[in-house]
Design an enzyme around this catalytic site. Sequence first.
Site, PDB file in Angstrom:
ATOM      1  CB  SER A   1      -1.009  -0.088   1.367  1.00 15.94           C
ATOM      2  OG  SER A   1      -0.300  -0.014   2.389  1.00 15.94           O
TER       3      SER A   1
ATOM      4  CD  GLU B   1      -2.160  -9.022  -3.303  1.00 17.82           C
ATOM      5  OE1 GLU B   1      -3.103  -8.331  -2.865  1.00 17.82           O
ATOM      6  OE2 GLU B   1      -1.167  -8.256  -3.661  1.00 17.82           O
TER       7      GLU B   1
ATOM      8  CE  LYS C   1       9.128 -14.928 -14.177  1.00 24.24           C
ATOM      9  NZ  LYS C   1       8.574 -15.565 -15.720  1.00 24.24           N
TER      10      LYS C   1
END
Length: 157
Positions: free
Chosen positions: A28, A93, A130
């Site tokens: 957040s 998540e 990645k």
Amino acid sequence: MRNADADLVPDASAADGRTYDVFISHASEDKDEVVRPLALALQEAGLSVWYDEFELRIGDSLRRRIDRGLASSRFGVVVLSRAFFGRGWPEYELDGLVTRAVSGDQILLPIWHNVSKKEVISYSASLADKLARSTATHTVEEIAAEIIDVITKPSTR
């Protein structure tokens, strides 16, 4: 006759049957500077975006809504930052995004926000492998344009 086990199988689409182009995972603390402008840019480009401020409503079950969003999104954007590392919901998540990416169901698109490669390696060596975009070298608009390109144009690989 109704199959009682059918209730135990998670629905692979959103509650309203939508499929999202992208799920955005973030802390957040990064909303104002990066995440909200990114989500708005993706949405303005016509993508269907699962972003908590767009999807969550008072009284919602966070876990259920997040799980549905994760399961019904084609791509997962993860905004890695110091605020992200070690936080409950963002890591939850991320676990879901990595599981989908490993199974080949989804493509993970990492963004590094105010973190170094060394910090990302310390957090997750596999994520550091990645190809990512960094807010230190790219604007949010440039990152959004590249994400839009990846999602809307088929890979030639």
